[in-house]
Design an enzyme around this catalytic site. Structure first.
Site, PDB file in Angstrom:
ATOM      1  N   ASP A 175       0.602  -0.853  -0.093  1.00 57.33           N
ATOM      2  CA  ASP A 175       0.098  -0.017  -0.047  1.00 57.33           C
ATOM      3  C   ASP A 175       0.550   1.236  -0.226  1.00 57.33           C
ATOM      4  OD1 ASP A 175      -1.230   2.520   0.924  1.00 57.33           O
ATOM      5  OD2 ASP A 175      -2.733   0.800   1.892  1.00 57.33           O
ATOM      6  N   HIS A 176       0.777   2.032  -0.881  1.00 55.72           N
ATOM      7  CA  HIS A 176       2.066   2.990  -1.790  1.00 55.72           C
ATOM      8  C   HIS A 176       2.215   4.157  -0.351  1.00 55.72           C
ATOM      9  CE1 HIS A 176      -0.516   4.902  -3.115  1.00 55.72           C
ATOM     10  NE2 HIS A 176       0.123   6.074  -3.124  1.00 55.72           N
ATOM     11  N   LYS A 180       5.320   6.870   2.570  1.00 55.86           N
ATOM     12  CA  LYS A 180       5.276   7.599   2.981  1.00 55.86           C
ATOM     13  C   LYS A 180       6.035   8.040   4.220  1.00 55.86           C
ATOM     14  CE  LYS A 180       1.293   8.722   0.210  1.00 55.86           C
ATOM     15  NZ  LYS A 180       2.146   9.720  -1.649  1.00 55.86           N
ATOM     16  N   GLU A 214      -7.965  15.170  -3.698  1.00 54.83           N
ATOM     17  CA  GLU A 214      -7.318  15.123  -4.608  1.00 54.83           C
ATOM     18  C   GLU A 214      -7.124  16.346  -5.836  1.00 54.83           C
ATOM     19  OE1 GLU A 214      -5.085  11.397  -6.136  1.00 54.83           O
ATOM     20  OE2 GLU A 214      -7.055  10.475  -5.127  1.00 54.83           O
ATOM     21  N   ASP A 233     -11.050   2.236  -4.669  1.00 54.30           N
ATOM     22  CA  ASP A 233      -9.775   3.096  -4.705  1.00 54.30           C
ATOM     23  C   ASP A 233      -9.169   3.533  -3.492  1.00 54.30           C
ATOM     24  OD1 ASP A 233      -7.701   3.059  -6.335  1.00 54.30           O
ATOM     25  OD2 ASP A 233      -8.501   5.848  -6.739  1.00 54.30           O
ATOM     26  N   HIS A 238      -5.921   3.050   1.828  1.00 56.97           N
ATOM     27  CA  HIS A 238      -4.942   4.100   1.913  1.00 56.97           C
ATOM     28  C   HIS A 238      -5.340   4.846   3.388  1.00 56.97           C
ATOM     29  CE1 HIS A 238      -2.968   3.369  -1.469  1.00 56.97           C
ATOM     30  NE2 HIS A 238      -3.482   4.380  -2.225  1.00 56.97           N
ATOM     31  N   LYS A 338     -11.554  13.139  -6.020  1.00 60.02           N
ATOM     32  CA  LYS A 338     -10.846  13.548  -6.944  1.00 60.02           C
ATOM     33  C   LYS A 338     -11.527  15.248  -7.119  1.00 60.02           C
ATOM     34  CE  LYS A 338      -8.862   9.816  -8.453  1.00 60.02           C
ATOM     35  NZ  LYS A 338      -7.714   9.260  -8.522  1.00 60.02           N
TER      36      LYS A 338
HETATM   37  C1  BG6 Z   1      -4.061   4.960  -5.358  1.00 59.02           C
HETATM   38  C2  BG6 Z   1      -5.051   5.452  -6.396  1.00 59.02           C
HETATM   39  O1  BG6 Z   1      -4.024   3.936  -4.955  1.00 59.02           O
HETATM   40  O2  BG6 Z   1      -4.119   6.037  -5.168  1.00 59.02           O
HETATM   41  C3  BG6 Z   1      -5.363   6.995  -6.930  1.00 59.02           C
HETATM   42  O3  BG6 Z   1      -5.090   4.501  -7.199  1.00 59.02           O
HETATM   43  C4  BG6 Z   1      -4.945   7.796  -6.020  1.00 59.02           C
HETATM   44  O4  BG6 Z   1      -6.584   6.616  -8.042  1.00 59.02           O
HETATM   45  C5  BG6 Z   1      -4.149   7.538  -5.030  1.00 59.02           C
HETATM   46  O5  BG6 Z   1      -4.785   9.089  -7.064  1.00 59.02           O
HETATM   47  C6  BG6 Z   1      -3.222   9.119  -4.117  1.00 59.02           C
HETATM   48  O6  BG6 Z   1      -1.408   8.303  -4.533  1.00 59.02           O
HETATM   49  P1  BG6 Z   1      -0.856   9.599  -3.734  1.00 59.02           P
HETATM   50  O7  BG6 Z   1       0.711   9.266  -3.379  1.00 59.02           O
HETATM   51  O8  BG6 Z   1      -1.512  10.726  -5.073  1.00 59.02           O
HETATM   52  O9  BG6 Z   1      -1.788  10.883  -3.083  1.00 59.02           O
END
Ligand code: BG6
Length: 489
Positions: A175-176, A180, A214, A233, A238, A338
């Site tokens: 989970d990216h 952070k 976002e 999503d 997240h 978004k």
């Molecule tokens: C992704 C989603 O996992 O995370 C995207 O699929 C989203 O829709 C993105 O824009 C947001 O990541 P970050 O790091 O830009 O906040």
């Protein structure tokens, strides 16, 4: 390391630049080797040139790509179809050859930078060709990236399939958000400072807000997004990771499973929503035309690859309750969307008001509450809001901030956010990766909302203009509780 989908977006924009940043800091071993796999029939030289170009563009390297050669020298390319056994039959000797030329000792990390529909098949092919076997004193690990399924049952099916082929210790679900720095700092902030933990509970905390806003629309991802929506999503992954780190109990150690046990526990403690409570606690939205950062932008339904009559949510706000002793009666409000007014991710801890204020001119309800704000991005930092006397002969109270900004103290390092995650996977530390039970717990939390929304498609979309803070119902959600969303600055 073997990257499946090596010429795709994730590899080009994130993974290769991450390797560059790791190489630069000498976090990669000298005996590192890299194989890129993709369907395109590039020659090895063509592929190397593509990699060089993407490193120059995305590695934010002010050093003239000084470490590009280090990576390129260690790079091979294998074109092939990921669904065909023959590709793996060619991968096997290439890996063996790499062991000879780069002395890679058999350890291998497979990164599936592909669509989720391929995860199961690639892992089955890797397993069938013996490439995931760890019986020679070396390790074989597989990284997959969200989405892990599209609801609880598909997530369970995916976990079942993968776990029939690999042991849980071999699976690294990314989970990216956990890559952070500011997200990792939530744990450090809470558990390395004596002053916050004693007040981190229902006695002192009134409510918690998590915002991930976002300004971007769906860009070129309409096809994926229109079948997914913002709830799927962002929330089970997240947003719930942020919630878990904020609300979890102190782990008994910083071993991977000790930390993940506590995160899983808090996800299980999120109160189930009945269909009736979904109607009062969940708000969905979809953007119409509007202006973002001074630019006119189209409605969601006019984005490429989005259905004209789409009922997909691009905004969601939810009120969660956590059923444990620490958090009972403390609402956790979350929102993400978004095309909102500002790009800002933050966690706001709102403290209870003073029980009595002794200044006659200022009734306690009029005092701003104390807020502790963890700014996740883009301006990483922490601020504490409190009341101070406005200078002058009268006693008037103004709201002021104590601010810490990462950049002032630690400078700004170019980073993709994947450095720590890739490094941890290579050293076998799974703390920042999601376990199967956590993924399933995340989906369980939102399952009732998905069910209700599926049964009752939204009739009022689009219901917010691009460039605003989302639909009015999201404000009402808090106003009903006599609260309001913090406005990110
Ligand atoms: C992704 C989603 O996992 O995370 C995207 O699929 C989203 O829709 C993105 O824009 C947001 O990541 P970050 O790091 O830009 O906040």
């Amino acid at each position: 390391m073997v990257i499946f989908g090596a010429s795709g977006d994730l590899a080009t924009r994130k993974l290769l630049p991450t390797l560059y940043n790791l190489a630069k800091k000498e976090y990669l071993p000298p005996d590192f080797g890299l194989i890129g796999l993709a369907v395109q029939p590039h020659s090895e030289d063509e592929f190397r040139e593509r990699v060089r170009a993407s490193l120059k563009e995305f590695a934010s390297a002010p050093d003239d790509c000084k470490f590009c050669d280090w990576i390129i020298e260690r790079l091979s390319y294998l074109p092939g179809n990921f669904r065909e056994a023959e590709t793996y039959a060619r991968l096997k000797p290439l890996l063996a050859q790499m062991e000879q030329t780069h002395h890679t000792t058999g350890n291998c990390l497979f990164y599936l930078a592909t669509g989720p529909d391929l995860f199961g098949e690639i892992i089955r092919n890797l397993a069938d060709s013996g490439l995931t076997r760890e019986n020679g004193g070396y390790w074989r690990r597989v990284i997959i990236e969200k989405p892990f399924g599209s609801d609880l049952s598909s997530a369970k099916a995916l976990n079942l399939q993968i776990k029939s082929l690999l042991s849980e210790q071999q699976i690294y679900r990314i989970d990216h958000y956990l890559g952070k720095e500011t997200v990792q700092n939530i744990l450090v902030f809470r558990f390395s400072n004596g002053i916050f933990e004693p007040i981190w509970n229902r006695r002192y905390i009134d409510s918690v807000q998590i915002t991930v806003a976002e300004t971007l629309g769906v860009e070129q991802r309409g096809r994926y997004y229109d079948t997914t929506g913002s709830l799927r999503d962002m929330v089970p992954s997240h947003i719930l990771q942020l919630l878990a780190l904020t609300a979890m109990e102190p782990p008994i150690s910083f071993q991977a499973d000790a930390v993940r046990d506590e995160q899983a526990k808090i996800l299980h403690a999120v109160q189930d929503m009945s269909p009736e409570s979904v109607l009062s606690r969940a708000v969905r939205g979809q953007y119409g035309v509007g202006v973002v950062d001074g630019q006119a932008v189209p409605a969601y339904r006019n984005e490429p690859n989005v259905a004209q009559e789409s009922h997909t949510d691009t905004f969601v706000a939810l009120k969660f309750s956590i059923d444990n002793w620490r958090w009972v009666d403390v609402p956790f409000y979350v929102r993400t969307g978004k095309r909102l007014k500002k790009r800002a991710s933050e966690i706001v801890i709102q403290f209870r008001r003073a029980p009595l204020v002794l200044f006659r001119e200022t009734p306690v309800e009029q005092l701003s509450p104390n807020l502790l704000v963890l700014h996740i991005q883009p301006d990483e930092g922490i601020s504490l809001q409190f009341g101070a006397k406005v200078p002058g002969p009268m006693v008037r109270i103004g709201s002021v901030n104590m601010d810490f900004k990462y950049v002032d103290h630690f400078g700004a390092e170019p980073s993709t956010g994947y450095e720590r995650l890739l490094y941890d996977c290579m050293i076998g530390d799974a703390t920042l990766f999601q376990r199967a039970d956590m993924v399933e717990a995340g989906w369980s939390v939102i399952e009732p909302v998905l069910d209700v929304w599926r049964a009752l498609p939204a009739r009022n979309f689009p219901n917010y203009a691009a460039g605003t803070w989302g639909p009015k119902e999201a404000d009402d959600l808090l106003e009903r509780d006599h609260r309001h969303w913090n406005v990110p600055f």
